[in-house]
Design a protein around this motif. Structure first.
Motif, PDB file in Angstrom:
ATOM      1  N   PRO A  89       0.818  -1.218   0.000  1.00 13.41           N
ATOM      2  CA  PRO A  89       0.000   0.000   0.000  1.00 13.41           C
ATOM      3  C   PRO A  89       0.857   1.276   0.000  1.00 13.41           C
ATOM      4  O   PRO A  89       0.479   2.294  -0.581  1.00 13.41           O
ATOM      5  CB  PRO A  89      -0.833  -0.119   1.284  1.00 13.41           C
ATOM      6  N   GLU A  90       2.031   1.198   0.654  1.00 11.06           N
ATOM      7  CA  GLU A  90       2.918   2.372   0.727  1.00 11.06           C
ATOM      8  C   GLU A  90       3.399   2.821  -0.656  1.00 11.06           C
ATOM      9  O   GLU A  90       3.841   3.949  -0.835  1.00 11.06           O
ATOM     10  CB  GLU A  90       4.140   2.085   1.603  1.00 11.06           C
ATOM     11  N   GLN A  91       3.308   1.895  -1.634  1.00 10.39           N
ATOM     12  CA  GLN A  91       3.757   2.276  -2.985  1.00 10.39           C
ATOM     13  C   GLN A  91       2.998   3.478  -3.515  1.00 10.39           C
ATOM     14  O   GLN A  91       3.512   4.235  -4.331  1.00 10.39           O
ATOM     15  CB  GLN A  91       3.589   1.096  -3.939  1.00 10.39           C
ATOM     16  N   ALA A  92       1.767   3.640  -3.048  1.00 11.45           N
ATOM     17  CA  ALA A  92       0.972   4.789  -3.483  1.00 11.45           C
ATOM     18  C   ALA A  92       1.707   6.090  -3.143  1.00 11.45           C
ATOM     19  O   ALA A  92       1.816   6.999  -3.963  1.00 11.45           O
ATOM     20  CB  ALA A  92      -0.391   4.771  -2.805  1.00 11.45           C
ATOM     21  N   LEU A  93       2.250   6.109  -1.923  1.00 10.41           N
ATOM     22  CA  LEU A  93       2.955   7.314  -1.476  1.00 10.41           C
ATOM     23  C   LEU A  93       4.196   7.564  -2.322  1.00 10.41           C
ATOM     24  O   LEU A  93       4.493   8.692  -2.709  1.00 10.41           O
ATOM     25  CB  LEU A  93       3.409   7.136  -0.025  1.00 10.41           C
ATOM     26  N   PHE A  94       4.940   6.485  -2.590  1.00 12.67           N
ATOM     27  CA  PHE A  94       6.176   6.647  -3.362  1.00 12.67           C
ATOM     28  C   PHE A  94       5.882   7.080  -4.788  1.00 12.67           C
ATOM     29  O   PHE A  94       6.612   7.885  -5.372  1.00 12.67           O
ATOM     30  CB  PHE A  94       7.003   5.367  -3.331  1.00 12.67           C
ATOM     31  N   LYS A  95       4.791   6.518  -5.360  1.00  8.53           N
ATOM     32  CA  LYS A  95       4.429   6.917  -6.728  1.00  8.53           C
ATOM     33  C   LYS A  95       4.035   8.388  -6.776  1.00  8.53           C
ATOM     34  O   LYS A  95       4.352   9.103  -7.714  1.00  8.53           O
ATOM     35  CB  LYS A  95       3.268   6.067  -7.239  1.00  8.53           C
ATOM     36  N   LEU A  96       3.309   8.814  -5.756  1.00 11.43           N
ATOM     37  CA  LEU A  96       2.902  10.217  -5.706  1.00 11.43           C
ATOM     38  C   LEU A  96       4.116  11.126  -5.512  1.00 11.43           C
ATOM     39  O   LEU A  96       4.300  12.108  -6.215  1.00 11.43           O
ATOM     40  CB  LEU A  96       1.903  10.438  -4.566  1.00 11.43           C
ATOM     41  N   ARG A  97       4.946  10.778  -4.526  1.00 12.39           N
ATOM     42  CA  ARG A  97       6.102  11.630  -4.213  1.00 12.39           C
ATOM     43  C   ARG A  97       7.058  11.716  -5.397  1.00 12.39           C
ATOM     44  O   ARG A  97       7.448  12.802  -5.824  1.00 12.39           O
ATOM     45  CB  ARG A  97       6.842  11.059  -2.994  1.00 12.39           C
ATOM     46  N   LYS A  98       7.431  10.539  -5.915  1.00  5.01           N
ATOM     47  CA  LYS A  98       8.432  10.508  -6.988  1.00  5.01           C
ATOM     48  C   LYS A  98       7.805  10.949  -8.318  1.00  5.01           C
ATOM     49  O   LYS A  98       8.371  11.746  -9.046  1.00  5.01           O
ATOM     50  CB  LYS A  98       8.992   9.086  -7.101  1.00  5.01           C
ATOM     51  N   LEU A 106       7.765  19.504   4.020  1.00  7.11           N
ATOM     52  CA  LEU A 106       7.846  20.476   5.116  1.00  7.11           C
ATOM     53  C   LEU A 106       7.031  19.972   6.292  1.00  7.11           C
ATOM     54  O   LEU A 106       5.832  19.708   6.153  1.00  7.11           O
ATOM     55  CB  LEU A 106       7.297  21.833   4.663  1.00  7.11           C
ATOM     56  N   ARG A 107       7.686  19.839   7.441  1.00  7.36           N
ATOM     57  CA  ARG A 107       6.996  19.338   8.631  1.00  7.36           C
ATOM     58  C   ARG A 107       7.176  20.313   9.802  1.00  7.36           C
ATOM     59  O   ARG A 107       8.169  20.246  10.527  1.00  7.36           O
ATOM     60  CB  ARG A 107       7.540  17.953   9.002  1.00  7.36           C
ATOM     61  N   PRO A 108       6.241  21.219   9.963  1.00  2.13           N
ATOM     62  CA  PRO A 108       6.348  22.177  11.073  1.00  2.13           C
ATOM     63  C   PRO A 108       6.045  21.489  12.404  1.00  2.13           C
ATOM     64  O   PRO A 108       5.116  20.679  12.489  1.00  2.13           O
ATOM     65  CB  PRO A 108       5.272  23.222  10.759  1.00  2.13           C
ATOM     66  N   VAL A 134      12.647  20.307   7.164  1.00  5.09           N
ATOM     67  CA  VAL A 134      12.561  20.165   5.711  1.00  5.09           C
ATOM     68  C   VAL A 134      13.225  18.839   5.354  1.00  5.09           C
ATOM     69  O   VAL A 134      14.447  18.702   5.427  1.00  5.09           O
ATOM     70  CB  VAL A 134      13.261  21.345   4.989  1.00  5.09           C
ATOM     71  N   ARG A 135      12.390  17.875   5.031  1.00  5.24           N
ATOM     72  CA  ARG A 135      12.874  16.519   4.743  1.00  5.24           C
ATOM     73  C   ARG A 135      12.937  16.310   3.236  1.00  5.24           C
ATOM     74  O   ARG A 135      11.928  16.501   2.550  1.00  5.24           O
ATOM     75  CB  ARG A 135      11.909  15.512   5.395  1.00  5.24           C
ATOM     76  N   GLU A 136      14.075  15.880   2.724  1.00  5.80           N
ATOM     77  CA  GLU A 136      14.182  15.548   1.297  1.00  5.80           C
ATOM     78  C   GLU A 136      13.333  14.292   1.077  1.00  5.80           C
ATOM     79  O   GLU A 136      13.385  13.357   1.857  1.00  5.80           O
ATOM     80  CB  GLU A 136      15.653  15.310   0.924  1.00  5.80           C
ATOM     81  N   LEU A 141      17.964   6.785   0.760  1.00  7.50           N
ATOM     82  CA  LEU A 141      17.778   5.357   1.023  1.00  7.50           C
ATOM     83  C   LEU A 141      16.431   4.803   0.563  1.00  7.50           C
ATOM     84  O   LEU A 141      16.299   3.615   0.310  1.00  7.50           O
ATOM     85  CB  LEU A 141      17.944   5.082   2.521  1.00  7.50           C
ATOM     86  N   TYR A 142      15.434   5.679   0.492  1.00  4.90           N
ATOM     87  CA  TYR A 142      14.109   5.206   0.080  1.00  4.90           C
ATOM     88  C   TYR A 142      14.078   4.760  -1.376  1.00  4.90           C
ATOM     89  O   TYR A 142      13.176   4.049  -1.789  1.00  4.90           O
ATOM     90  CB  TYR A 142      13.061   6.310   0.264  1.00  4.90           C
ATOM     91  N   TYR A 143      15.019   5.227  -2.185  1.00 10.25           N
ATOM     92  CA  TYR A 143      14.927   4.944  -3.615  1.00 10.25           C
ATOM     93  C   TYR A 143      16.095   4.149  -4.173  1.00 10.25           C
ATOM     94  O   TYR A 143      16.032   3.670  -5.300  1.00 10.25           O
ATOM     95  CB  TYR A 143      14.707   6.245  -4.402  1.00 10.25           C
ATOM     96  N   GLY A 255      15.177  12.451   8.071  1.00  7.59           N
ATOM     97  CA  GLY A 255      14.016  13.323   8.298  1.00  7.59           C
ATOM     98  C   GLY A 255      12.809  12.540   8.766  1.00  7.59           C
ATOM     99  O   GLY A 255      12.014  13.013   9.588  1.00  7.59           O
ATOM    100  N   ASP A 256      12.650  11.333   8.249  1.00  7.67           N
ATOM    101  CA  ASP A 256      11.544  10.473   8.669  1.00  7.67           C
ATOM    102  C   ASP A 256      11.659  10.182  10.161  1.00  7.67           C
ATOM    103  O   ASP A 256      10.697  10.329  10.921  1.00  7.67           O
ATOM    104  CB  ASP A 256      11.580   9.171   7.858  1.00  7.67           C
ATOM    105  N   ILE A 257      12.845   9.796  10.571  1.00  7.32           N
ATOM    106  CA  ILE A 257      13.056   9.401  11.972  1.00  7.32           C
ATOM    107  C   ILE A 257      12.979  10.619  12.902  1.00  7.32           C
ATOM    108  O   ILE A 257      12.301  10.587  13.931  1.00  7.32           O
ATOM    109  CB  ILE A 257      14.418   8.685  12.121  1.00  7.32           C
TER     110      ILE A 257
END
Ligand code: IPM
Ligand code: MN
Length: 375
Positions: A89-98, A106-108, A134-136, A141-143, A255-257
């Motif tokens: 299911p997470e592939q949806a996020l990667f397809k959208l992001r990439k 941006l994570r305030p 500000v997370r790239e 590593l994600y890709y 940035g995720d962590i």
């Protein structure tokens, strides 16, 4: 006055119930300020895998691209999804992001005065916390470095004569580092004018390059204070002296962590929104995807326990960045603050004397505050 088109991908678990409240809030903003929003709701995540065979269909992706912005809920983690699907299911996020080149996440992280007691960190340390991470989001590593890159399939597991091994590759190009650093410096100019670049330059080659590029970009922003920090030290300083940070800029996984860690300062992950931006301009601002930083939380889904504030504040960021509606965004943020100050809390923020409300009630209080108060 304007008419705006938003693709809504509510997703799995608590995604739909928190997103529903954000839509109510957007409609309230519409009637108060005279805008109209057209929402295109589509499937994403487990729901999309079951109905359409893919975590996100090509048609939905195309629709996203034609919209002014995307409001995203959460994907994955459902009990009935046991990992046996070929598609994650997470592939949806990667397809959208990439796919949509949304490289700047941006994570305030802001600690509300009224929620100081909700954090496990001492109130005097948390007080005054107001930072932007500000997370790239489209490299690292994600890709990995599969050619051509396969979104969401960063690692390779293979059998060798010594047994099974797995690799992930941390690859950054100069251009990828430079553009995310620029986002951070530009953001700092509108804030407290300080950038902390976080890396692991004592160990990683990608971080050595990151530092070199960061130093070069920093020279173009002499008005902004600039420092480097190693990621392990950053993890410590985040909870020791969070008020020392303004803008933090860092690699995808760091940035995720770090943002999950930083969320503790705000009392709950349920409070934190995010914006993922690229370079594409819309008629009113910058195209982007907006989502809470929390996940699908299947354990509490459908029980009215989820905090809709992260999704509601994500909608505020959507108005500010993609639609150029700054006053409207500020009105949402102020309504959220007022409702929190009035003592209303969802389960995640339970404390002495708090008035516990469910997901829908929290949304309704924010809507009521928005429609009653005339700023
Ligand atoms: C986030 C999430 C995602 C990520 C997961 C769901 C793949 O944790 O947005 O922070 O790791 O980027
Ligand atoms: Mn995360």
């Amino acid at each position: 006055m304007g008419t705006y088109t938003i693709t809504v991908l509510a997703g799995d678990g608590i995604g739909p119930e928190v997103t529903e409240q954000a839509l109510q809030v957007l409609n309230a903003v519409g009637s108060r300020f005279g805008h109209s929003f057209t929402f295109h709701q589509r499937l994403v995540g487990v729901a999309a895998i079951e109905a359409e065979g893919e975590a996100i269909s090509a048609e939905t992706l195309a629709l996203c691209q034609q919209s002014d912005a995307i409001l995203f809920g959460a994907v994955g983690g459902l009990p009935r999804y046991d990992g046996s699907f070929k598609v994650k299911p997470e592939q949806a996020l990667f397809k959208l992001r990439k796919g949509l080149q949304l490289f700047a996440n941006l994570r305030p992280v802001k600690a509300f005065e009224a929620l100081l007691g909700a954090s496990p960190i001492k109130a005097e340390i948390v007080q005054g916390t107001d930072m932007l991470v500000v997370r790239e989001l489209t490299a690292g590593l994600y890709y990995g470095h599969l050619e051509p890159p396969v979104p969401g399939k960063p690692s390779e597991i293979r059998e060798t004569e010594h047994g099974i091994e797995a690799i992930d590759t941390l690859l950054y190009t100069e251009n990828e580092i430079e553009r995310i650093l620029r986002v951070a410096f530009e953001a700092a100019r509108d804030r407290k004018k300080k950038v902390t670049s976080v890396d692991k330059a004592n160990v990683l080659s990608s971080s050595v390059l990151w530092r070199k590029v960061a130093n070069r970009v920093a020279q173009e922003y002499p008005d902004v204070t600039f420092e480097h920090l190693l990621v392990d030290a950053c993890a410590m300083h985040l909870i020791r002296k969070p008020t020392s940070f303004d803008v933090i800029v860092t690699e995808n996984l760091f940035g995720d962590i770090l943002t999950d860690e930083a969320s503790v300062l705000a009392g709950s992950m349920g409070m934190l929104p995010s914006a993922s931006l690229g370079t594409r301009e819309t008629a009113y601002g910058r195209f982007g995807l907006y989502e809470p930083i929390h996940g699908s939380a299947p354990d509490i889904a459908g029980q009215g326990k989820a905090n809709p504030i992260a999704s509601i504040l994500s909608a505020a960021l959507l108005l500010r960045y993609s639609l150029g509606l700054k006053d409207e965004a500020a009105a949402i943020e102020s309504a959220v603050e007022q409702v929190i100050e009035a003592g209303y809390r969802t389960e995640d923020l339970r404390e002495e004397g708090a008035q516990i409300v469910n997901t829908q009630e929290m949304g309704r209080y924010i809507v009521d505050t928005l429609t009653q108060v005339r700023a």
